[in-house]
Design a protein around this motif. Structure first.
Motif, PDB file in Angstrom:
ATOM      1  N   MET A 179       0.846  -1.191   0.000  1.00 23.03           N
ATOM      2  CA  MET A 179       0.000   0.000   0.000  1.00 23.03           C
ATOM      3  C   MET A 179       0.879   1.237   0.000  1.00 23.03           C
ATOM      4  O   MET A 179       1.950   1.261   0.573  1.00 23.03           O
ATOM      5  CB  MET A 179      -0.916  -0.008   1.224  1.00 23.03           C
ATOM      6  CG  MET A 179      -1.899   1.155   1.277  1.00 23.03           C
ATOM      7  SD  MET A 179      -3.277   1.023   0.109  1.00 23.03           S
ATOM      8  CE  MET A 179      -4.209  -0.350   0.792  1.00 23.03           C
ATOM      9  N   SER A 180       0.388   2.271  -0.632  1.00 31.07           N
ATOM     10  CA  SER A 180       1.149   3.508  -0.726  1.00 31.07           C
ATOM     11  C   SER A 180       1.427   4.092   0.653  1.00 31.07           C
ATOM     12  O   SER A 180       0.627   4.043   1.562  1.00 31.07           O
ATOM     13  CB  SER A 180       0.356   4.529  -1.566  1.00 31.07           C
ATOM     14  OG  SER A 180       0.937   5.799  -1.454  1.00 31.07           O
ATOM     15  N   THR A 181       2.616   4.673   0.780  1.00 33.79           N
ATOM     16  CA  THR A 181       2.949   5.362   2.020  1.00 33.79           C
ATOM     17  C   THR A 181       2.535   6.815   1.984  1.00 33.79           C
ATOM     18  O   THR A 181       2.740   7.562   2.927  1.00 33.79           O
ATOM     19  CB  THR A 181       4.472   5.268   2.266  1.00 33.79           C
ATOM     20  OG1 THR A 181       5.153   5.852   1.147  1.00 33.79           O
ATOM     21  CG2 THR A 181       4.915   3.835   2.443  1.00 33.79           C
ATOM     22  N   SER A 182       1.938   7.261   0.888  1.00 31.31           N
ATOM     23  CA  SER A 182       1.493   8.642   0.774  1.00 31.31           C
ATOM     24  C   SER A 182       0.444   8.949   1.817  1.00 31.31           C
ATOM     25  O   SER A 182      -0.335   8.098   2.228  1.00 31.31           O
ATOM     26  CB  SER A 182       0.911   8.879  -0.627  1.00 31.31           C
ATOM     27  OG  SER A 182       0.268  10.148  -0.685  1.00 31.31           O
ATOM     28  N   SER A 183       0.414  10.216   2.278  1.00 33.29           N
ATOM     29  CA  SER A 183      -0.601  10.627   3.241  1.00 33.29           C
ATOM     30  C   SER A 183      -1.969  10.718   2.586  1.00 33.29           C
ATOM     31  O   SER A 183      -2.980  10.797   3.285  1.00 33.29           O
ATOM     32  CB  SER A 183      -0.216  11.970   3.865  1.00 33.29           C
ATOM     33  OG  SER A 183      -0.091  12.969   2.854  1.00 33.29           O
ATOM     34  N   ASN A 184      -2.023  10.759   1.269  1.00 33.10           N
ATOM     35  CA  ASN A 184      -3.297  10.768   0.559  1.00 33.10           C
ATOM     36  C   ASN A 184      -3.869   9.361   0.500  1.00 33.10           C
ATOM     37  O   ASN A 184      -3.219   8.438   0.018  1.00 33.10           O
ATOM     38  CB  ASN A 184      -3.116  11.280  -0.879  1.00 33.10           C
ATOM     39  CG  ASN A 184      -2.818  12.759  -0.933  1.00 33.10           C
ATOM     40  OD1 ASN A 184      -3.195  13.512  -0.049  1.00 33.10           O
ATOM     41  ND2 ASN A 184      -2.137  13.169  -1.984  1.00 33.10           N
ATOM     42  N   PRO A 185      -5.095   9.152   0.958  1.00 34.02           N
ATOM     43  CA  PRO A 185      -5.704   7.822   0.804  1.00 34.02           C
ATOM     44  C   PRO A 185      -5.821   7.479  -0.677  1.00 34.02           C
ATOM     45  O   PRO A 185      -6.162   8.334  -1.498  1.00 34.02           O
ATOM     46  CB  PRO A 185      -7.083   7.986   1.451  1.00 34.02           C
ATOM     47  CG  PRO A 185      -6.955   9.166   2.344  1.00 34.02           C
ATOM     48  CD  PRO A 185      -5.968  10.076   1.679  1.00 34.02           C
ATOM     49  N   PRO A 186      -5.533   6.244  -1.060  1.00 37.07           N
ATOM     50  CA  PRO A 186      -5.534   5.887  -2.481  1.00 37.07           C
ATOM     51  C   PRO A 186      -6.924   5.551  -3.002  1.00 37.07           C
ATOM     52  O   PRO A 186      -7.856   5.275  -2.238  1.00 37.07           O
ATOM     53  CB  PRO A 186      -4.653   4.629  -2.508  1.00 37.07           C
ATOM     54  CG  PRO A 186      -4.942   3.987  -1.182  1.00 37.07           C
ATOM     55  CD  PRO A 186      -5.093   5.122  -0.203  1.00 37.07           C
ATOM     56  N   VAL A 187      -7.043   5.573  -4.309  1.00 42.99           N
ATOM     57  CA  VAL A 187      -8.167   4.941  -4.980  1.00 42.99           C
ATOM     58  C   VAL A 187      -7.812   3.467  -5.103  1.00 42.99           C
ATOM     59  O   VAL A 187      -6.754   3.116  -5.616  1.00 42.99           O
ATOM     60  CB  VAL A 187      -8.426   5.561  -6.368  1.00 42.99           C
ATOM     61  CG1 VAL A 187      -9.453   4.741  -7.147  1.00 42.99           C
ATOM     62  CG2 VAL A 187      -8.911   7.001  -6.229  1.00 42.99           C
ATOM     63  N   LEU A 188      -8.677   2.607  -4.606  1.00 38.97           N
ATOM     64  CA  LEU A 188      -8.441   1.167  -4.549  1.00 38.97           C
ATOM     65  C   LEU A 188      -9.246   0.480  -5.644  1.00 38.97           C
ATOM     66  O   LEU A 188     -10.437   0.764  -5.818  1.00 38.97           O
ATOM     67  CB  LEU A 188      -8.874   0.649  -3.173  1.00 38.97           C
ATOM     68  CG  LEU A 188      -8.850  -0.848  -2.890  1.00 38.97           C
ATOM     69  CD1 LEU A 188      -7.414  -1.369  -2.902  1.00 38.97           C
ATOM     70  CD2 LEU A 188      -9.516  -1.127  -1.545  1.00 38.97           C
ATOM     71  N   VAL A 189      -8.602  -0.427  -6.387  1.00 37.23           N
ATOM     72  CA  VAL A 189      -9.275  -1.095  -7.500  1.00 37.23           C
ATOM     73  C   VAL A 189      -9.106  -2.600  -7.386  1.00 37.23           C
ATOM     74  O   VAL A 189      -7.995  -3.095  -7.203  1.00 37.23           O
ATOM     75  CB  VAL A 189      -8.710  -0.642  -8.864  1.00 37.23           C
ATOM     76  CG1 VAL A 189      -9.536  -1.235 -10.008  1.00 37.23           C
ATOM     77  CG2 VAL A 189      -8.694   0.873  -8.974  1.00 37.23           C
ATOM     78  N   GLY A 190     -10.214  -3.311  -7.509  1.00 38.29           N
ATOM     79  CA  GLY A 190     -10.158  -4.759  -7.580  1.00 38.29           C
ATOM     80  C   GLY A 190      -9.905  -5.212  -9.004  1.00 38.29           C
ATOM     81  O   GLY A 190     -10.622  -4.828  -9.922  1.00 38.29           O
ATOM     82  N   VAL A 191      -8.839  -5.985  -9.201  1.00 39.23           N
ATOM     83  CA  VAL A 191      -8.419  -6.429 -10.538  1.00 39.23           C
ATOM     84  C   VAL A 191      -8.645  -7.927 -10.657  1.00 39.23           C
ATOM     85  O   VAL A 191      -8.304  -8.692  -9.754  1.00 39.23           O
ATOM     86  CB  VAL A 191      -6.921  -6.101 -10.761  1.00 39.23           C
ATOM     87  CG1 VAL A 191      -6.424  -6.686 -12.074  1.00 39.23           C
ATOM     88  CG2 VAL A 191      -6.694  -4.595 -10.718  1.00 39.23           C
ATOM     89  N   ASP A 192      -9.244  -8.374 -11.778  1.00 37.64           N
ATOM     90  CA  ASP A 192      -9.387  -9.825 -11.985  1.00 37.64           C
ATOM     91  C   ASP A 192      -9.078 -10.250 -13.422  1.00 37.64           C
ATOM     92  O   ASP A 192      -9.255 -11.405 -13.782  1.00 37.64           O
ATOM     93  CB  ASP A 192     -10.786 -10.308 -11.582  1.00 37.64           C
ATOM     94  CG  ASP A 192     -11.905  -9.764 -12.473  1.00 37.64           C
ATOM     95  OD1 ASP A 192     -11.603  -9.150 -13.517  1.00 37.64           O
ATOM     96  OD2 ASP A 192     -13.088  -9.971 -12.120  1.00 37.64           O
TER      97      ASP A 192
END
Length: 287
Positions: free
Chosen positions: A1-14
């Motif tokens: 997971m990104s260490t950026s202070s900004n919460p990420p956009v999370l995507v489920g990939v299949d």
């Protein structure tokens, strides 16, 4: 997971075409908001085959290779899709776990969870996949569910307004999305005479006042967003679907004024989610 202070956009990939369509949408959204993009591929063998499956018969290495290939394709797609907007910080994660609990856990630190309308093997848009349905009910952040054919980019952002706390969250998301897209915002409130006293004129006036209160202050925060208000007698889901037919995005609360603490998804959100042919955001939160 990104260490950026900004919460990420999370995507489920299949690896499916629908998941790639969702990934493209997510990459653009992350680039517009200048936040990281985190791609997750959940192998979830037991979740797919059940506890009676003989694990020694399964090619774990082959399945992992397929997951890594899907993640690399997704990364390349995200870079290409967002290149004209901003350089994305992209991280990937391959986990041997069922997708629903994994993505639900990752959603606790995400800005937005983005999923396709269905997983591999489903052919009907209105038969929403089990992963998307479950996470729309239980994720700890807003959930965007994206169809394979994305709506034209020049449509409005449509939001359902009913005065509830969940609706207030939806209004906030909708203004933010409209501002970044350079789109008009259409705020929709419906009312009904069922089990209510007073004249239709009074109900209409009350609805207009509620809508005005619900969007108050956002005009100053987002002066560039033109707002069109709709207050009418109708069923909320039906009106949202009609107004949102040509929209580029519909935003609804996870449950309305008739909901209760702990309720996972209200009837309006569920109806819109299952019937809309455009991207839908369910305004979920950790609470």
């Amino acid at each position: 997971m990104s260490t950026s202070s900004n919460p990420p956009v999370l995507v489920g990939v299949d690896g499916s075409p629908v998941a790639l369509a969702a990934l493209r949408w997510a990459a653009v959204d992350a680039a517009r908001h200048n936040v990281p993009l985190h791609l997750v591929y959940a192998i979830g063998v037991l979740g797919v085959f059940g506890s009676g499956f003989e694990l020694e018969q399964f090619d774990f290495d082959g399945y992992r290779r397929g997951g890594l290939e899907a993640l690399e394709t997704a990364r390349a797609t995200a870079v290409s899709e967002s290149a004209s907007i901003a350089e994305l910080e992209i991280t990937t994660e391959l986990v041997d776990a069922p997708p629903i609990p994994l993505l639900r856990d990752r959603s606790k630190t995400a800005r937005l969870l983005v999923l396709g309308t269905h997983g591999l093997g489903t052919v009907n848009r209105r038969l929403l996949g089990s992963v998307s349905t479950a996470l729309a009910r239980h994720a700890a952040c807003p959930v965007a569910v994206i169809p394979e054919t994305i709506a034209p980019p020049d449509g409005p952002v449509v939001v359902g307004v009913d005065g509830s706390r969940s609706s207030a969250h939806a209004v906030e998301i909708a203004f933010d999305e409209a501002a970044f897209r350079g789109a008009e915002l259409v705020a929709v409130h419906t009312w009904s005479d069922f089990l209510h006293f007073g004249s239709s004129e009074q109900r209409q006036e009350e609805g207009e006042e509620l809508l005005s209160r619900s969007i108050a202050g956002f005009g100053e925060k987002y002066p560039e967003v033109p707002v069109h208000r709709i207050v009418t007698v109708d069923r909320p889901a039906e009106r949202l679907l009609m107004v949102g037919e040509k929209a580029q995005l519909i935003v609804v609360g996870s449950h309305g004024r008739g909901g209760f603490p702990g309720m996972t998804l209200g009837s309006v959100g569920q109806a819109v989610l299952h019937a809309a042919d455009v991207p839908v955001i369910i305004a979920r939160s950790a609470s």
